[in-house]
Design an enzyme around this catalytic site. Structure first.
Site, short mmCIF file in Angstrom:
data_model
loop_
_atom_site.label_atom_id
_atom_site.label_comp_id
_atom_site.label_asym_id
_atom_site.label_seq_id
_atom_site.Cartn_x
_atom_site.Cartn_y
_atom_site.Cartn_z
N PRO A 44 0.83 -1.20 0.00
CA PRO A 44 0.00 0.00 0.00
C PRO A 44 0.87 1.26 0.00
O PRO A 44 1.83 1.36 0.77
CB PRO A 44 -0.80 -0.13 1.31
CG PRO A 44 -0.79 -1.59 1.61
CD PRO A 44 0.53 -2.09 1.13
N GLU A 45 0.56 2.18 -0.90
CA GLU A 45 1.29 3.44 -0.97
C GLU A 45 0.45 4.54 -0.33
O GLU A 45 -0.58 4.27 0.28
CB GLU A 45 1.65 3.75 -2.42
CG GLU A 45 2.53 2.67 -3.05
CD GLU A 45 2.91 2.96 -4.50
OE1 GLU A 45 2.99 4.13 -4.87
OE2 GLU A 45 3.10 1.99 -5.26
N HIS A 69 -3.84 -15.76 9.77
CA HIS A 69 -2.87 -14.69 9.64
C HIS A 69 -3.28 -13.41 10.37
O HIS A 69 -2.76 -12.33 10.09
CB HIS A 69 -2.57 -14.36 8.17
CG HIS A 69 -2.17 -15.54 7.35
ND1 HIS A 69 -1.04 -16.29 7.62
CD2 HIS A 69 -2.76 -16.11 6.27
CE1 HIS A 69 -0.95 -17.27 6.73
NE2 HIS A 69 -1.98 -17.19 5.91
N ARG A 101 2.21 -12.09 5.12
CA ARG A 101 3.67 -12.21 5.07
C ARG A 101 4.37 -11.88 6.39
O ARG A 101 5.57 -12.05 6.51
CB ARG A 101 4.23 -11.33 3.96
CG ARG A 101 3.69 -11.70 2.58
CD ARG A 101 4.52 -11.07 1.50
NE ARG A 101 4.01 -11.36 0.18
CZ ARG A 101 4.65 -11.07 -0.95
NH1 ARG A 101 5.83 -10.48 -0.90
NH2 ARG A 101 4.12 -11.35 -2.12
#
Length: 280
Positions: free
Chosen positions: A2-3, A93, A112
Site C-alpha cells: 500500500p502506498e 494470519h 507475510r
C-alpha cells in the site's frame, strides 16, 4: 505494498470505527511485529487503557493517536486492518487484535508477517525510527520546489530510483512513481543531476496531482489491497502506464513497455517519455 493513497484511504476509514474507543487489552500472536518497545508485555501495557483520539499518516505509515502515546503502524506488503464484533470468525494470519471496551475488536491481518508497530509518547514520534528517517510528505508545505530541486540535483541516480527514496519524499511507491513520471513526460532513466528546475517542478506538481486523484478513487487495487471495509481501490482504471505493458498509450497510442530500473519493474511510454540520454 500500500502506498500513500491506500494508507490515506485506510486512515480515513479507520477514523469512523476506532476513534473515541478505549483499548481494553491486546492479543499478540506474532511478537516480531512489535519493534518498539521490543518487549511485548511493555507494548501491551502502554496501549492498554488508552483511548484512540485521532488518526494520522506520515508517508506510508498509519498513526494512531492515543491519550498519551502514538501507535505507528506500517502495513508493508499485505497488512490489513478490520473491525469486528465479538464472535466474528478470526481469519488465518490475524496476528494482533486490539479489544475495545465496547466489545468490538480491531484486527491486524498480515499474510507475510512483514508489518511493524512502534509506540512512542506523543511528541516523540518524529524523533525516532522509523519516522525520523523520512523526508517530507508530498502534501507538506516543506515539500516545495527549492527543497525538491536541491535534493535531486545532489544525486546522479536515475530519477525513478530517487523518487522511491523515502528520505527524499515519503509515500511514493512503484505505482505512483511510474504514473508521475509519465504525466511529467520524463524517462525513468534520466539522471537526477541532469534535471532542469522546470522538470523538477513538473515532477512535484504531477506527484501531488497523481496522489490526489488516487485518493479520490480510494487507492489502487493491483493484487490484494482493500480498505478496512473490504472495498477495493478503483484508481487502477485510471492508470496510464503501471501494469499497462503492451497496451496502447492512452495519449499517443504507442505500446507501453516494461523495463527494470534499480531492480524494480518500471512502466513507460517510449513516445511520451523519450529517452533523450540514450541510456538503456
Amino acid at each position: 505494498m500500500p502506498e500513500l493513497p491506500e494508507v490515506e484511504t485506510i486512515k480515513e476509514t479507520l477514523k469512523l470505527f476506532v476513534c473515541n474507543k478505549t483499548i481494553k487489552h491486546v492479543d499478540i500472536k506474532w511478537p516480531n511485529m512489535i519493534k518498539y518497545p521490543d518487549d511485548v508485555e511493555e507494548f501491551k501495557a502502554l496501549v492498554t487503557g488508552q483511548t484512540v483520539r485521532s488518526m494520522g499518516r506520515k508517508g506510508k505509515f498509519l498513526l494512531f493517536y492515543l491519550d498519551e502515546y502514538v501507535l505507528i503502524s506500517h502495513l508493508r506488503m499485505e497488512g490489513k486492518y478490520s473491525v469486528h464484533s465479538p464472535g466474528d470468525p478470526v481469519k488465518k494470519h490475524t496476528h494482533v487484535t486490539f479489544y475495545f471496551s465496547n466489545g468490538e475488536e480491531l484486527r491486524y491481518n498480515d499474510v507475510r508477517k512483514f508489518g511493524t508497530m512502534h509506540v512512542y509518547p506523543i511528541g516523540e514520534e518524529f524523533l525516532h525510527k522509523p519516522l525520523n528517517q523520512l523526508g517530507p510528505d508530498p502534501f507538506d508545505t516543506s515539500f516545495n520546489l527549492d527543497y525538491f530541486y536541491e535534493k535531486l540535483k545532489r544525486t546522479d541516480r536515475y530519477v525513478k530510483t530517487a523518487l522511491l527514496d523515502q528520505s527524499i519524499v515519503t509515500g511514493l511507491g512503484n505505482i505512483y512513481v511510474d504514473e508521475t513520471l509519465f504525466r511529467a513526460n520524463i524517462h525513468p532513466l534520466k539522471r537526477c543531476s541532469k534535471l532542469t528546475k522546470q522538470e523538477v517542478k513538473k515532477l512535484q506538481i504531477n506527484a501531488k496531482e497523481t496522489l490526489q486523484d488516487a485518493i479520490k478513487a480510494g487507492g489502487t487495487t493491483i493484487r490484494s489491497y482493500v480498505n478496512t471495509q473490504g472495498d477495493m481501490g478503483m484508481f487502477q482504471q485510471d492508470l496510464f502506464v503501471y501494469g499497462q505493458d503492451s497496451k496502447p498509450c492512452r495519449v499517443c497510442g504507442e505500446d507501453i513497455i516494461k523495463m527494470k530500473v534499480g531492480g524494480r519493474g518500471t512502466h513507460l511510454c517510449p513516445t511520451c517519455q523519450p529517452n533523450k540520454q540514450g541510456v538503456r
